[in-house]
Motif scaffolding. Structure first.
Motif, PDB file in Angstrom:
ATOM      1  N   LYS A   1      -6.639  10.142   6.061  1.00 43.90           N
ATOM      2  CA  LYS A   1      -8.071  10.370   5.910  1.00 43.90           C
ATOM      3  C   LYS A   1      -8.777   9.686   7.073  1.00 43.90           C
ATOM      4  O   LYS A   1      -8.607   8.481   7.282  1.00 43.90           O
ATOM      5  CB  LYS A   1      -8.549   9.792   4.574  1.00 43.90           C
TER       6      LYS A   1
ATOM      7  N   LYS B   1      -9.352   3.673  -2.202  1.00 43.38           N
ATOM      8  CA  LYS B   1      -9.422   4.110  -3.604  1.00 43.38           C
ATOM      9  C   LYS B   1      -9.631   5.616  -3.721  1.00 43.38           C
ATOM     10  O   LYS B   1      -9.269   6.221  -4.724  1.00 43.38           O
ATOM     11  CB  LYS B   1     -10.548   3.372  -4.324  1.00 43.38           C
ATOM     12  N   LYS B   2     -10.209   6.240  -2.704  1.00 42.16           N
ATOM     13  CA  LYS B   2     -10.482   7.679  -2.721  1.00 42.16           C
ATOM     14  C   LYS B   2      -9.254   8.524  -2.370  1.00 42.16           C
ATOM     15  O   LYS B   2      -9.246   9.724  -2.603  1.00 42.16           O
ATOM     16  CB  LYS B   2     -11.613   8.019  -1.745  1.00 42.16           C
ATOM     17  N   ILE B   3      -8.226   7.913  -1.804  1.00 41.87           N
ATOM     18  CA  ILE B   3      -7.018   8.656  -1.421  1.00 41.87           C
ATOM     19  C   ILE B   3      -6.256   9.029  -2.682  1.00 41.87           C
ATOM     20  O   ILE B   3      -5.874   8.158  -3.459  1.00 41.87           O
ATOM     21  CB  ILE B   3      -6.131   7.839  -0.467  1.00 41.87           C
ATOM     22  N   GLN B   4      -6.034  10.319  -2.867  1.00 46.36           N
ATOM     23  CA  GLN B   4      -5.402  10.785  -4.096  1.00 46.36           C
ATOM     24  C   GLN B   4      -3.960  11.244  -3.915  1.00 46.36           C
ATOM     25  O   GLN B   4      -3.262  11.472  -4.896  1.00 46.36           O
ATOM     26  CB  GLN B   4      -6.239  11.911  -4.703  1.00 46.36           C
ATOM     27  N   SER B   5      -3.502  11.388  -2.673  1.00 45.52           N
ATOM     28  CA  SER B   5      -2.115  11.830  -2.493  1.00 45.52           C
ATOM     29  C   SER B   5      -1.489  11.119  -1.297  1.00 45.52           C
ATOM     30  O   SER B   5      -2.167  10.712  -0.358  1.00 45.52           O
ATOM     31  CB  SER B   5      -2.045  13.347  -2.325  1.00 45.52           C
ATOM     32  N   TYR B   6      -0.173  10.987  -1.375  1.00 45.25           N
ATOM     33  CA  TYR B   6       0.574  10.364  -0.288  1.00 45.25           C
ATOM     34  C   TYR B   6       0.645  11.312   0.910  1.00 45.25           C
ATOM     35  O   TYR B   6       0.523  12.522   0.767  1.00 45.25           O
ATOM     36  CB  TYR B   6       1.989  10.011  -0.763  1.00 45.25           C
TER      37      TYR B   6
ATOM     38  N   GLU C   1       4.691   2.119  -2.727  1.00 46.46           N
ATOM     39  CA  GLU C   1       3.439   2.534  -2.081  1.00 46.46           C
ATOM     40  C   GLU C   1       3.039   1.564  -0.977  1.00 46.46           C
ATOM     41  O   GLU C   1       3.057   0.349  -1.159  1.00 46.46           O
ATOM     42  CB  GLU C   1       2.324   2.615  -3.127  1.00 46.46           C
TER      43      GLU C   1
ATOM     44  N   LYS D   1      -1.755   6.631   2.532  1.00 40.17           N
ATOM     45  CA  LYS D   1      -0.788   6.011   1.637  1.00 40.17           C
ATOM     46  C   LYS D   1       0.548   6.718   1.846  1.00 40.17           C
ATOM     47  O   LYS D   1       0.599   7.944   1.944  1.00 40.17           O
ATOM     48  CB  LYS D   1      -1.224   6.150   0.178  1.00 40.17           C
TER      49      LYS D   1
END
Length: 128
Positions: free
Chosen positions: A26, A17-22, A98, A40
């Protein structure tokens, strides 16, 4: 990611949920000389690349991933599938929709090999 000697449990779904970009791996844990990473993927921005001295493990958490290995037919990995790209093998991945993946890579592995593109992230940025 903590690197102290404490015993911390990590919820992978919370980390996703914390991943904001493809295309931005992380690091969520360390095991011996390996990093456990999540990322992602959506689209075709990952370049053809090779990890000369390191194997790379892919595990599909959600969605589907197209795995391309040089001189082989591409294949699609689905949720729950695991594949290890052996060291020295030229490969690339993509996804039409995704896809969330878990990677296990040596701490010295550059996620796009020696190919530098707009998606290449340093280890320090992967820890952040």
């Amino acid at each position: 990611m903590k690197t102290s000697n404490t015993f911390d449990m990590i919820n992978v779904n919370d980390q996703i949920k914390k991943i904001q970009s493809y295309y931005s791996p992380k690091i969520i844990a360390e095991v011996n000389n390996e990093y456990v990473k999540i990322a992602k993927i959506k689209g075709e921005k990952v370049p053809w690349h090779t990890h000369e001295n390191e194997d790379e493990l892919f595990y599909i958490l959600n969605g589907s991933l197209i795995m391309e290995i040089e001189h082989q037919q591409p294949f699609t990995m689905q949720k729950g599938d695991l594949f290890v790209v052996p060291k020295g093998v030229n490969h690339k991945v993509s996804s039409k929709k995704e896809c969330t993946i878990l990677l296990i890579e040596s701490k010295i592995t550059l996620h796009t090999g020696n190919v530098i593109t707009e998606i290449t992230k340093s280890i320090n940025k992967q820890k952040g």
